[in-house]
Design an enzyme around this catalytic site. Structure first.
Site, PDB file in Angstrom:
ATOM      1  N   CYS A   1      -6.497   3.843   5.883  1.00 35.34           N
ATOM      2  CA  CYS A   1      -5.055   4.004   5.623  1.00 35.34           C
ATOM      3  C   CYS A   1      -4.344   3.307   6.781  1.00 35.34           C
ATOM      4  O   CYS A   1      -3.891   3.953   7.723  1.00 35.34           O
ATOM      5  CB  CYS A   1      -4.674   5.470   5.528  1.00 35.34           C
ATOM      6  SG  CYS A   1      -5.659   6.407   4.329  1.00 35.34           S
TER       7      CYS A   1
ATOM      8  N   ALA B   1      -1.621   0.895   7.491  1.00 35.48           N
ATOM      9  CA  ALA B   1      -0.251   0.608   7.927  1.00 35.48           C
ATOM     10  C   ALA B   1       0.254   1.740   8.833  1.00 35.48           C
ATOM     11  O   ALA B   1      -0.129   2.905   8.622  1.00 35.48           O
ATOM     12  CB  ALA B   1       0.651   0.428   6.718  1.00 35.48           C
ATOM     13  N   PRO B   2       1.082   1.428   9.843  1.00 33.02           N
ATOM     14  CA  PRO B   2       1.733   0.137  10.108  1.00 33.02           C
ATOM     15  C   PRO B   2       0.900  -0.878  10.890  1.00 33.02           C
ATOM     16  O   PRO B   2       1.342  -1.982  11.109  1.00 33.02           O
ATOM     17  CB  PRO B   2       2.961   0.539  10.916  1.00 33.02           C
ATOM     18  CG  PRO B   2       2.530   1.763  11.650  1.00 33.02           C
ATOM     19  CD  PRO B   2       1.604   2.494  10.727  1.00 33.02           C
ATOM     20  N   GLY B   3      -0.317  -0.518  11.361  1.00 32.60           N
ATOM     21  CA  GLY B   3      -1.210  -1.535  11.889  1.00 32.60           C
ATOM     22  C   GLY B   3      -1.554  -1.473  13.368  1.00 32.60           C
ATOM     23  O   GLY B   3      -2.347  -2.287  13.844  1.00 32.60           O
TER      24      GLY B   3
ATOM     25  N   ARG C   1       4.876  -1.594   3.545  1.00 33.35           N
ATOM     26  CA  ARG C   1       4.243  -1.271   4.831  1.00 33.35           C
ATOM     27  C   ARG C   1       3.141  -2.272   5.147  1.00 33.35           C
ATOM     28  O   ARG C   1       2.950  -2.659   6.307  1.00 33.35           O
ATOM     29  CB  ARG C   1       3.683   0.152   4.786  1.00 33.35           C
ATOM     30  CG  ARG C   1       4.728   1.238   4.950  1.00 33.35           C
ATOM     31  CD  ARG C   1       4.204   2.595   4.511  1.00 33.35           C
ATOM     32  NE  ARG C   1       2.998   2.981   5.198  1.00 33.35           N
ATOM     33  CZ  ARG C   1       2.955   3.621   6.374  1.00 33.35           C
ATOM     34  NH1 ARG C   1       4.082   3.911   6.993  1.00 33.35           N
ATOM     35  NH2 ARG C   1       1.813   3.964   6.929  1.00 33.35           N
TER      36      ARG C   1
ATOM     37  N   ASP D   1      -5.328   1.563  -3.101  1.00 34.73           N
ATOM     38  CA  ASP D   1      -5.590   2.964  -2.802  1.00 34.73           C
ATOM     39  C   ASP D   1      -7.024   3.081  -2.306  1.00 34.73           C
ATOM     40  O   ASP D   1      -7.970   2.723  -3.011  1.00 34.73           O
ATOM     41  CB  ASP D   1      -5.378   3.796  -4.072  1.00 34.73           C
ATOM     42  CG  ASP D   1      -5.577   5.293  -3.824  1.00 34.73           C
ATOM     43  OD1 ASP D   1      -5.991   5.672  -2.718  1.00 34.73           O
ATOM     44  OD2 ASP D   1      -5.306   6.071  -4.756  1.00 34.73           O
TER      45      ASP D   1
ATOM     46  N   ASP E   1      -7.238   7.607   9.098  1.00 32.14           N
ATOM     47  CA  ASP E   1      -6.041   8.282   9.599  1.00 32.14           C
ATOM     48  C   ASP E   1      -5.108   8.480   8.393  1.00 32.14           C
ATOM     49  O   ASP E   1      -4.139   7.746   8.215  1.00 32.14           O
ATOM     50  CB  ASP E   1      -5.361   7.429  10.683  1.00 32.14           C
ATOM     51  CG  ASP E   1      -4.219   8.165  11.364  1.00 32.14           C
ATOM     52  OD1 ASP E   1      -4.497   9.055  12.170  1.00 32.14           O
ATOM     53  OD2 ASP E   1      -3.056   7.849  11.071  1.00 32.14           O
TER      54      ASP E   1
ATOM     55  N   CYS F   1      -1.754  12.911  13.056  1.00 30.37           N
ATOM     56  CA  CYS F   1      -0.690  13.212  14.033  1.00 30.37           C
ATOM     57  C   CYS F   1      -0.099  14.572  13.667  1.00 30.37           C
ATOM     58  O   CYS F   1       1.119  14.747  13.598  1.00 30.37           O
ATOM     59  CB  CYS F   1       0.370  12.116  14.065  1.00 30.37           C
ATOM     60  SG  CYS F   1       1.113  11.723  12.468  1.00 30.37           S
TER      61      CYS F   1
END
Length: 522
Positions: free
Chosen positions: A231, A233-235, A260, A282, A302, A357
């Site tokens: 997963c 993005a944002p990179g 994104r 996906d 993540d 997070c």
């Protein structure tokens, strides 16, 4: 202007008690979630002050805009870092800037304070010492840490050397240090802004919270390996992986959001990344048995989470909102476990980092514990023995991060590693040797064991501790019985290792050797 209209829309919904800030922001699908979070939370915190400024200057009557839109615009204009829009809206607000600034100044004189922060009620004030440092990751694909330090010194910054304690990260003015855990991370005072800095614009530095740097650092894929960022993005984590891999090998990166992914492509281009293969897909629909992924041995996962570890999330929820958030956490945890189980299906996978997070155990330890029960062929690897905050017991192999204990955003990291019949046989052989047998409860013994195994050294010189699975039977039976059982393991494909164990059993470790090699982080 989309940032301000979306922020005003969320503030209006919060006032109507439709949901909490974090729920509304995540449901908004806004491209820059972090930026939207910060604006909404800070505007909400200064809400009464902003309203007084707006009413005293009669801004609504003169501009014909609504209160919540006025609040977010006025916040950035006179309290924040300036308006992030252009055109007619910026021209309109700039006409009233002097009067708005004068109204703010009068409020501070009246209350006998010098800082905007001091206008807030004591319950909302953030002490100076609690502000997070500015972390700057050096992009080692474009420059070196030494060259970056020299550049900043020539600009008037004062380099204080390598940090050795957490207190060393509480900096002021133009002082900066090297981080005590991550060698490619520089630490500056909280208010230092690099968004317009030449090194940032050229991709030589990445503005990334320290906790967010942990997943790639701990996964530590060797140069030339095949890695998957599920997963992506944002990179920022993707670019970190590429730097660790020295831009060699293959880095597959997936994200379902096309916008994104487009932003991420720009970031990676600026950072000089060339080993990536981006896909607007996906991750749950990616076939682990696809021929292009046959050599994938490392995965960083993540997934979407509540974002509750982000500093600006301090909104208080009503009982009905708390119930709604509880249901959302359950849905997120189910999704995260689904992603984790799917990732472990890649046939040659050796190591996987799972991170969020979030501060909620539902998304962290509970997800990992459920995954370990469903995937007994993997084990948890103890991480960074000197890190000040551990996962909640019994999953103390994992790491947590927080504003108070690590001076970062709230975060969670777990490292899962495949263990095989061969590794278990090696472990059994190791336990037969009394010379190398040491107590797993002793940190120093554990360190010595793993120095003899892999010398898998982290960037700050700490050992990345790795557990060696053992069962009660292994320590109580005779050598002949062990050999017989090892032959049975080889024959049955390690049937015993595939039996589900309790979470507490999975945390036990003892000495052993492994065949797998892990490259040193450059």
């Amino acid at each position: 202007m989309a940032l301000y209209t979306k922020a005003a829309e969320i503030l209006e919904k919060v006032e109507r008690k439709q949901a909490t800030v974090k729920t509304l922001v995540y449901d908004s699908k806004f491209q820059n979630i972090k930026q939207l979070f910060a604006l909404v939370c800070e505007t909400q915190k200064f809400s009464s002050i902003l309203q007084e400024i707006i009413e005293s200057t009669k801004l609504l009557k003169q501009t014909k805009i609504k209160m919540n839109l006025a609040k977010v615009l006025v916040y950035d204009l006179v309290i924040g870092k300036g308006l992030k829009c252009g055109g007619a809206w910026k021209a309109l607000m700039m006409k009233h800037r002097s009067r708005l600034q004068a109204a703010l100044a009068r409020m501070k004189i009246k209350q006998k304070v010098s800082r905007n922060q001091d206008l807030l009620p004591s319950s909302l004030q953030q002490p100076e010492g609690d502000q997070l440092p500015r972390y700057v990751r050096v992009n080692t694909l474009k420059t070196t840490v030494e060259d970056a330090i020299d550049y900043f010194k020539r600009e008037g910054f004062s380099y204080l050397g390598q940090a050795y304690r957490l207190d060393d990260l509480n900096l002021k003015g133009k002082s900066f240090v090297g981080d005590l855990h991550l060698s490619d991370l520089l630490v500056f005072s909280a208010k230092t802004d690099f968004h317009d800095h030449n090194l940032y614009k050229a991709g030589h530095i990445i503005l990334q919270d320290k906790a967010s740097c942990l997943p790639a650092y701990l996964l530590n894929p060797p140069t030339g390996s095949h890695v998957l960022d599920a997963c992506a993005a944002p990179g920022n984590k993707t670019s970190h992986l590429a730097a660790i891999m020295k831009n060699k090998g293959k880095l597959f990166a997936f994200d379902l959001d096309a916008k994104r992914l487009s932003t991420m492509s720009t970031l990676l281009l600026r950072a000089g990344i060339t080993c990536q293969q981006l896909a607007n897909q996906d991750f749950l629909k990616v076939d682990p048995d696809g021929p292009q992924y046959k050599d994938v041995e490392y995965i960083l996962l993540d997934p979407s989470c509540s974002g509750s570890g982000m500093v600006c999330l301090r909104d208080e929820a009503s009982p009905s909102q708390k119930e709604q958030d509880k249901r959302r956490l359950q849905a997120l945890a189910a999704f995260q476990l689904h992603c984790l189980n799917h990732a472990l299906r890649f046939p040659r996978l050796q190591r996987l980092v799972y991170s969020t997070c979030s501060i909620h155990t539902e998304e962290n330890e509970q997800v990992v514990a459920a995954c370990m029960l469903q995937n007994p062929g993997f084990r948890l690897v103890p991480l960074l023995q000197q890190w000040p905050e551990r996962g909640l017991a019994p999953l103390t192999q994992c790491l947590r991060a927080s504003t108070t204990k690590t001076l970062t955003h709230g975060f969670f990291v777990a490292l899962l590693e495949r263990h095989t019949a061969q590794s278990l046989e090696e472990q059994a052989s190791k336990t037969l040797n009394p010379v190398t047998e040491m107590s797993p409860s002793s940190p120093s013994a554990s360190k010595d064991i793993h120095e003899a195994e892999d010398a898998d050294i982290t960037e700050d010189g700490d050992e990345v501790q790795e557990p060696i699975s053992t069962t009660k039977d292994n320590t109580e039976t005779s050598g002949g019985a062990k050999k017989k059982r090892r032959r049975k393991k080889k024959k049955d494909g390690d049937k015993e290792a595939l039996e589900p164990k309790t979470t507490e059993e999975q945390t036990d470790t003892s000495g052993g050797t492994k065949k797998k090699k892990n490259a040193k982080v450059e």
